[in-house]
Design an enzyme around this catalytic site. Structure first.
Site, short mmCIF file in Angstrom:
data_model
loop_
_atom_site.label_atom_id
_atom_site.label_comp_id
_atom_site.label_asym_id
_atom_site.label_seq_id
_atom_site.Cartn_x
_atom_site.Cartn_y
_atom_site.Cartn_z
N PHE A 111 -37.98 1.41 -5.62
CA PHE A 111 -37.57 0.08 -6.06
C PHE A 111 -37.21 -0.63 -4.79
O PHE A 111 -37.42 -1.97 -4.82
CB PHE A 111 -36.53 -0.23 -7.00
CG PHE A 111 -35.12 -0.53 -6.41
CD1 PHE A 111 -34.47 0.65 -6.35
CD2 PHE A 111 -34.76 -1.95 -6.58
CE1 PHE A 111 -33.04 0.16 -5.78
CE2 PHE A 111 -33.41 -2.17 -6.29
CZ PHE A 111 -32.73 -0.99 -5.81
N LYS A 112 -36.99 0.23 -3.56
CA LYS A 112 -36.56 -0.68 -2.37
C LYS A 112 -37.51 -1.49 -1.96
O LYS A 112 -37.28 -2.59 -1.09
CB LYS A 112 -36.05 0.26 -1.38
CG LYS A 112 -34.85 1.31 -1.74
CD LYS A 112 -33.54 0.68 -1.66
CE LYS A 112 -32.38 1.57 -1.88
NZ LYS A 112 -32.39 2.35 -3.32
N ASP A 113 -38.66 -1.14 -2.13
CA ASP A 113 -39.83 -1.65 -1.59
C ASP A 113 -40.00 -3.51 -2.30
O ASP A 113 -40.37 -4.28 -1.52
CB ASP A 113 -41.13 -1.26 -2.24
CG ASP A 113 -41.57 0.03 -1.68
OD1 ASP A 113 -41.28 0.21 -0.44
OD2 ASP A 113 -42.31 0.77 -2.10
N LEU A 116 -37.94 -4.62 0.57
CA LEU A 116 -38.07 -4.59 1.71
C LEU A 116 -39.57 -4.79 2.09
O LEU A 116 -39.90 -4.88 3.31
CB LEU A 116 -37.70 -3.05 2.23
CG LEU A 116 -36.37 -2.98 2.44
CD1 LEU A 116 -35.97 -1.46 2.41
CD2 LEU A 116 -35.91 -3.71 3.83
#
Ligand SMILES: *Cc1c(COP(=O)(O)O)cnc(C)c1O
Length: 494
Positions: A111-113, A116
């Site tokens: 989920f960092k995408d 980011l």
């Protein structure tokens, strides 16, 4: 909209300024001076908006020194159909009524995408607006997911270099291969001999070294970070909660006067804080359920009002939640304290000196009104993966499984049958070896081979970014001692 520090002694900055500064001069985190509200007109229109339109709507309330055009350009560059395989933030309805918000369709399958992919564009726009011509060097210490997401997000972005330190002994085989095969003319990756703390300490020392900073300045470079205390990481996350609630209304899953409980697998408290901001903006969110693994500092805090990090650190199968100091909690407490910076500074000082602090009765009352917390150990996490696969034919990664188990505990204990949103933070293939263990007790596959084994066992589609991992050339082989970080970085920045 101006931004102030949670510690109350710095502030008055614009969004583009805080995006560049990262952290306030008094050591606090940047927060908006007030949480903006969605208007009735916006709430009526949101169910008919695309993800990009909802992002423009939400971001325009926080990034008030950006033009609508600037915001739209950043959003379009980040959230393209090609970068997000299978939708940007799709919701899957399980047979038991739980709605799963899949935040892992970006290029690195975590989920960092969601943040980011957008943050580099916000940063580059901010640098341009502020007339900064030096090159930003993004330095990241990662326990696995952030490093790859930062590399993918900043790859070949002009005016930015990115360097990642990962613990040689602390990331999964898939995570390591994702980072060591990263392409791009502006990226550098080093394994640090040691664990995540060693990698993080190396990064902190570099940030604190003023002599090193002036050496970089001579080369027209300056250091900045991409971790979740940066406002540019947090604000994109508010979007998916606002968007998802509107989509559920459009589909009739959520009635006009209904709210949905949200359960989030939590580490640094960024993702669940974004849900809180969305709720305060007017999104129809009910209770915020904070799910932890054995490192259950937050469970105890939400139950008792005392934050106590004096306890053993456990390495678990949900490593992105192995955290004893959840930095973003500071932002929540700032709001709940009535923006009392001196109070927050005192709590944080107690935390640094004694490892604990207890919040005021006023704050505890508000916590009780908003949050429920729970945790689950590795054994129960594996059981949850197996259970949900058998009952629902839906495969959870270990982080999401923690939240799924905690949501089940919460629903049983409260008797609530209100609609519930389970936030899914990683694709199960990213943690293939542990997920295989959950599906068959006898499983002994490890490393990259577990991906093929999991595919054979489940027949689920493999995300593009994980498909050819074993065949990709390894481009980054450096492994260094923590003390050699600066020398290595200088050489890479030649
Ligand atoms: C980072 C991460 C988390 C924790 O999110 P926070 O915003 O730090 O609370 C949970 N699951 C996965 C897969 C992650 O990568």
């Amino acid at each position: 909209m101006k931004y102030n520090s949670t510690k109350g002694r710095d502030g008055g900055y614009s969004a583009s300024q805080v995006m560049i500064k990262g952290i306030a001069d008094d050591g606090g985190l940047f927060v908006p001076e007030s949480i903006p509200a969605l208007t009735a007109e916006e709430r009526a229109k949101l169910p008919h908006m695309s993800y990009q339109e909802a992002a423009n709507c939400v971001l325009s309330k926080y990034l008030t020194d950006f033009t609508p055009m600037e915001i739209a350009e950043c959003v379009d560059a980040a959230y393209s159909e090609s970068a997000f395989d299978g939708g940007i933030a799709p919701v899957v309805s399980l047979k038991n009524g739980v709605q799963v918000l899949e935040l892992w369709h970006g290029p690195t399958s975590a989920f960092k995408d969601m943040a980011l992919q957008l943050m580099p564009h916000l940063l580059v726009t901010s640098l341009r607006k502020q007339g900064v011509t030096d090159t930003a060097v993004i330095l990241v210490a990662t326990s696995g997911d952030t490093g790859k997401a930062a590399l993918a997000g900043f790859q070949d972005v002009p005016g930015v270099r990115v360097a990642v330190f990962y613990p040689e002994e602390g990331v999964s085989a898939v995570q390591k291969r994702q980072m060591t095969t990263q392409k791009g003319g502006n990226v550098a990756v080093a394994g640090i001999r040691g664990n995540f703390d060693d990698a993080q300490t190396a990064v902190k020392q570099i940030f604190a070294d003023t002599e090193f900073a002036s050496k970089l300045r001579e080369k027209d470079l300056f250091l900045t970070s991409a971790n979740s205390i940066n406002w540019g990481r947090l604000v994109p996350q508010v979007v998916y909660y606002v968007y998802t609630c509107a989509q559920l209304q459009r589909r009739g899953v959520l009635k006009a006067d209904e709210t949905i409980d949200v359960c989030v697998p939590t580490g640094n408290f960024g993702n669940i804080l974004a849900a809180y901001y969305a709720k305060q903006m007017g999104a129809p969110i009910g209770r915020l359920v904070c799910a932890s693994n054995c490192n259950n500092v937050l469970t105890d805090f939400i139950e008792t009002g005392t934050y106590n990090r004096n306890r053993a650190f456990s390495k678990t199968i949900s490593p992105s939640m192995d955290i004893l100091i959840s930095s973003n909690l500071e932002r929540l407490l700032y709001t709940l304290s009535g923006e009392d910076g001196a109070q927050i500074a005192a709590y944080m000082q107690q935390l640094a000196e004694t490892g604990q602090y207890a919040v005021s009765a006023e704050i505890k009352t508000q916590l009780d009104a908003l949050f429920t917390a729970g945790f689950c150990d590795d054994k129960a996490t594996l059981q949850e993966i197996g259970h949900v696969w058998r009952e629902q034919h839906y495969l959870l990664d270990p982080h999401t499984a923690v939240a799924s188990a905690v949501l089940r505990q919460y629903q049983a204990a409260s008797g609530r049958s209100a609609p519930a949103l389970l936030v899914a933070t990683a694709n199960p293939y990213k943690f293939a070896a542990d997920v295989m263990c959950a599906l068959s007790d006898a499983s002994a596959v490890t490393g990259l081979e577990a991906i093929a084994a999991l595919q054979a066992a489940t027949n689920l589609p493999l995300p593009a970014g994980l498909r050819d991992l074993a065949a990709l050339p390894i481009l980054h082989r450096d492994v260094i001692d923590p003390k050699d970080g600066e020398a290595w970085l200088l050489q890479k920045l030649q």
